[in-house]
Write a protein that holds these residues in place. Structure first.
Motif, PDB file in Angstrom:
ATOM      1  N   LEU A 105      -0.419  13.219  -4.415  1.00  0.00           N
ATOM      2  CA  LEU A 105       0.192  12.632  -3.531  1.00  0.00           C
ATOM      3  C   LEU A 105       0.131  11.021  -3.620  1.00  0.00           C
ATOM      4  O   LEU A 105      -0.367  10.518  -3.462  1.00  0.00           O
ATOM      5  CB  LEU A 105      -0.472  12.736  -2.831  1.00  0.00           C
ATOM      6  CG  LEU A 105      -1.772  14.427  -2.113  1.00  0.00           C
ATOM      7  CD1 LEU A 105      -2.805  14.779  -1.241  1.00  0.00           C
ATOM      8  CD2 LEU A 105       0.085  15.044  -1.543  1.00  0.00           C
ATOM      9  N   ARG A 106       0.925  10.597  -5.171  1.00  0.00           N
ATOM     10  CA  ARG A 106       1.229   9.367  -5.306  1.00  0.00           C
ATOM     11  C   ARG A 106       2.010   8.784  -4.067  1.00  0.00           C
ATOM     12  O   ARG A 106       3.076   9.476  -4.364  1.00  0.00           O
ATOM     13  CB  ARG A 106       1.685   9.353  -6.580  1.00  0.00           C
ATOM     14  CG  ARG A 106       2.687   9.829  -6.655  1.00  0.00           C
ATOM     15  CD  ARG A 106       2.797   9.544  -7.820  1.00  0.00           C
ATOM     16  NE  ARG A 106       4.121  10.201  -8.897  1.00  0.00           N
ATOM     17  CZ  ARG A 106       4.531  11.435  -9.466  1.00  0.00           C
ATOM     18  NH1 ARG A 106       3.489  12.551  -9.504  1.00  0.00           N
ATOM     19  NH2 ARG A 106       5.723  12.252  -9.553  1.00  0.00           N
ATOM     20  N   LYS A 107       1.558   7.256  -3.719  1.00  0.00           N
ATOM     21  CA  LYS A 107       2.270   6.882  -3.117  1.00  0.00           C
ATOM     22  C   LYS A 107       2.932   5.357  -3.473  1.00  0.00           C
ATOM     23  O   LYS A 107       2.213   4.546  -3.503  1.00  0.00           O
ATOM     24  CB  LYS A 107       2.244   5.906  -1.858  1.00  0.00           C
ATOM     25  CG  LYS A 107       2.621   5.332  -0.439  1.00  0.00           C
ATOM     26  CD  LYS A 107       2.395   5.471   0.625  1.00  0.00           C
ATOM     27  CE  LYS A 107       3.448   4.617   1.348  1.00  0.00           C
ATOM     28  NZ  LYS A 107       2.083   4.713   2.752  1.00  0.00           N
ATOM     29  N   ASP A 109       4.640   1.351  -3.927  1.00  0.00           N
ATOM     30  CA  ASP A 109       5.699   0.906  -2.915  1.00  0.00           C
ATOM     31  C   ASP A 109       5.555  -0.301  -3.756  1.00  0.00           C
ATOM     32  O   ASP A 109       5.088  -0.851  -4.863  1.00  0.00           O
ATOM     33  CB  ASP A 109       5.133   0.501  -2.230  1.00  0.00           C
ATOM     34  CG  ASP A 109       3.559  -0.421  -1.511  1.00  0.00           C
ATOM     35  OD1 ASP A 109       3.518  -0.246  -2.821  1.00  0.00           O
ATOM     36  OD2 ASP A 109       2.744   0.682  -0.930  1.00  0.00           O
ATOM     37  N   VAL A 113       0.780   1.504  -6.807  1.00  0.00           N
ATOM     38  CA  VAL A 113       0.544   2.932  -6.491  1.00  0.00           C
ATOM     39  C   VAL A 113      -0.425   3.463  -5.755  1.00  0.00           C
ATOM     40  O   VAL A 113      -1.627   2.840  -6.948  1.00  0.00           O
ATOM     41  CB  VAL A 113       1.463   3.995  -7.869  1.00  0.00           C
ATOM     42  CG1 VAL A 113       1.287   5.248  -6.981  1.00  0.00           C
ATOM     43  CG2 VAL A 113       2.517   3.157  -8.270  1.00  0.00           C
ATOM     44  N   THR A 114      -0.203   3.375  -5.174  1.00  0.00           N
ATOM     45  CA  THR A 114      -1.867   4.643  -4.655  1.00  0.00           C
ATOM     46  C   THR A 114      -1.704   6.364  -4.895  1.00  0.00           C
ATOM     47  O   THR A 114      -0.644   6.867  -4.698  1.00  0.00           O
ATOM     48  CB  THR A 114      -1.491   4.140  -2.847  1.00  0.00           C
ATOM     49  OG1 THR A 114      -1.659   3.135  -2.897  1.00  0.00           O
ATOM     50  CG2 THR A 114      -3.385   4.807  -2.135  1.00  0.00           C
ATOM     51  N   LYS A 123      -9.549   8.402  -4.077  1.00  0.00           N
ATOM     52  CA  LYS A 123      -8.017   7.710  -3.801  1.00  0.00           C
ATOM     53  C   LYS A 123      -8.132   5.649  -4.271  1.00  0.00           C
ATOM     54  O   LYS A 123      -9.417   5.558  -4.239  1.00  0.00           O
ATOM     55  CB  LYS A 123      -7.962   7.641  -2.109  1.00  0.00           C
ATOM     56  CG  LYS A 123      -6.918   6.781  -2.195  1.00  0.00           C
ATOM     57  CD  LYS A 123      -6.343   6.549  -0.598  1.00  0.00           C
ATOM     58  CE  LYS A 123      -5.559   6.092  -0.084  1.00  0.00           C
ATOM     59  NZ  LYS A 123      -4.983   5.444   1.609  1.00  0.00           N
ATOM     60  N   HIS A 125      -5.736   2.312  -5.911  1.00  0.00           N
ATOM     61  CA  HIS A 125      -4.427   2.145  -5.853  1.00  0.00           C
ATOM     62  C   HIS A 125      -4.655   0.920  -7.615  1.00  0.00           C
ATOM     63  O   HIS A 125      -5.628   0.102  -7.804  1.00  0.00           O
ATOM     64  CB  HIS A 125      -4.576   0.948  -4.835  1.00  0.00           C
ATOM     65  CG  HIS A 125      -3.459  -0.287  -4.309  1.00  0.00           C
ATOM     66  ND1 HIS A 125      -2.247   0.884  -4.451  1.00  0.00           N
ATOM     67  CD2 HIS A 125      -3.280  -1.560  -5.146  1.00  0.00           C
ATOM     68  CE1 HIS A 125      -1.285  -0.186  -4.760  1.00  0.00           C
ATOM     69  NE2 HIS A 125      -1.680  -1.238  -4.683  1.00  0.00           N
TER      70      HIS A 125
END
Length: 378
Positions: A105-107, A109, A113-114, A123, A125
């Protein structure tokens, strides 16, 4: 930049180079192969045995070490070198590739990366600044910029987006790098399988104040000819005075081909992973010890090897250990594989010094082919 890290080219043969990287923790003979010690250990090996194979430097990894046992804890315990009982040079990969390939479930921007840990779902970052902070806490000698690595094949648009983000992250990583005597930071060329993107990335990074440059985003699913094409495109645009590192590569044939094109440093899990799964790399090609044909074969993997694992144990015994799932089999084959890789690097260095690299590669590849042909069922 620190005056205690340096790279000297001692000989060339075509575009291939033989040299030395100096660090206060030891000299790295190039072309160099770095065994992968991802989580503060080269799997199935004692540190002194890794050294005995001829390794000058190991690789550790930000992603795995930040998750377990934690960079701050390693720092409190004296740093990665003392923690794992390896007093020689260590290079740390920034964690970018592992975030993309392992995390849940990486995000992504601009900031970084979170992601959720693949271990426990916690979780985290990871940004260029945090990656460099972790590498500082670990105390690694060569630290890598934080980048985004995309798998191939991918569209040029996706490769361009990741390449430009990696360049912005390179600037931030360079600024966040904490200069200390003997410590170095490398930039990473990205650009997928696009020649214009690779050239643009290489030129931009060459203009930044890095100690060395790596070529990333290869050995991620593309054919060997694509990898070599990207190297031939990229390497001429990197400074000849700085070491060149091809990340995550590879097979013995990948390595000899890349050395011929001017690469100085390599790392790959292949020799250790293969050893744990019953596959040996030898001067006579690959030997699959799971094969029943070795059940009564009293010959060693390589009677002329300086490595006890390759020289002193029969293929029949190694076959038995593999079939029985014995840990000793994994240890012996891992040691034999790492020793062969280091022997190959020593042969490449000698051949470059003697001006006979082309002949050495041809002879080596012919020996692999002949050995593997002889081992096929008739």
């Amino acid at each position: 930049m620190s005056q205690d890290f340096s790279f000297t080219v001692h000989a060339t043969d075509g575009t291939a180079r033989k040299g030395e990287i100096f660090t206060p923790r030891g000299t790295i003979r190039t072309p160099a192969f770095m065994p992968v010690g991802t989580a503060a250990t080269v799997k199935a090996m004692f540190p002194q045995d890794v050294r005995a194979t001829g390794a000058d430097i190991l690789l550790g990894n930000v992603y795995h070490l930040m998750l377990r046992p934690g960079a701050e804890r390693i720092a409190r315990l004296g740093g990665l070198h003392d923690f794992m009982r390896w007093p020689f040079p260590i290079l740390t990969d920034s964690g970018g590739f592992q975030v993309m390939s392992l995390a849940k479930l990486r995000k992504l921007d601009e900031s970084g990366v979170t992601f959720q840990s693949h271990i426990d779902g916690s979780k985290h970052h990871l940004s260029p600044e945090r990656s460099m902070e972790i590498q500082h806490l670990l105390g690694s000698d060569i630290q890598m910029q934080f980048d985004e690595c995309v798998r191939l094949p991918c569209s040029d648009d996706e490769a361009e987006r990741a390449m430009r983000l990696s360049l912005r992250w390179a600037e931030r990583s360079r600024k966040a790098f904490r200069q200390q005597p003997g410590r170095a930071v490398f930039g990473i060329v990205q650009g997928g399988a696009s020649k214009p993107l690779r050239i643009e990335s290489a030129k931009a990074l060459a203009g930044m104040d890095f100690h060395g440059l790596a070529v990333g985003g290869l050995a991620v699913g593309e054919p060997q000819e694509v990898m070599l094409d990207m190297l031939e495109t990229t390497l001429p645009h990197l400074p000849a005075s700085k070491p060149r590192y091809l990340m995550g590569v590879g097979t013995p044939d990948d390595i000899v081909q890349a050395v011929a094109r001017g690469v100085d440093m390599f790392d790959c899990v292949m020799p250790t992973r293969a050893g744990r799964h019953g596959l040996a790399y030898t001067p006579f090609g690959k030997v699959n010890l799971k094969n029943a044909r070795y059940a009564e074969d009293l010959s060693p993997l390589d009677a002329d090897s300086t490595c006890p694992a390759a020289r002193d144990y029969s293929r029949a015994y190694l076959h038995h250990l593999v079939k029985a799932g014995e840990i000793l089999g994994m240890m012996l084959l891992t040691q034999a594989n790492l020793a062969y890789y280091q022997s190959l690097m020593a042969g490449l260095r000698a051949a470059i010094g003697d001006g006979r690299l082309t002949d050495f590669i041809a002879e080596t590849r012919a020996q692999w082919a002949a050995g593997e042909a002889a081992s096929r069922p008739q």
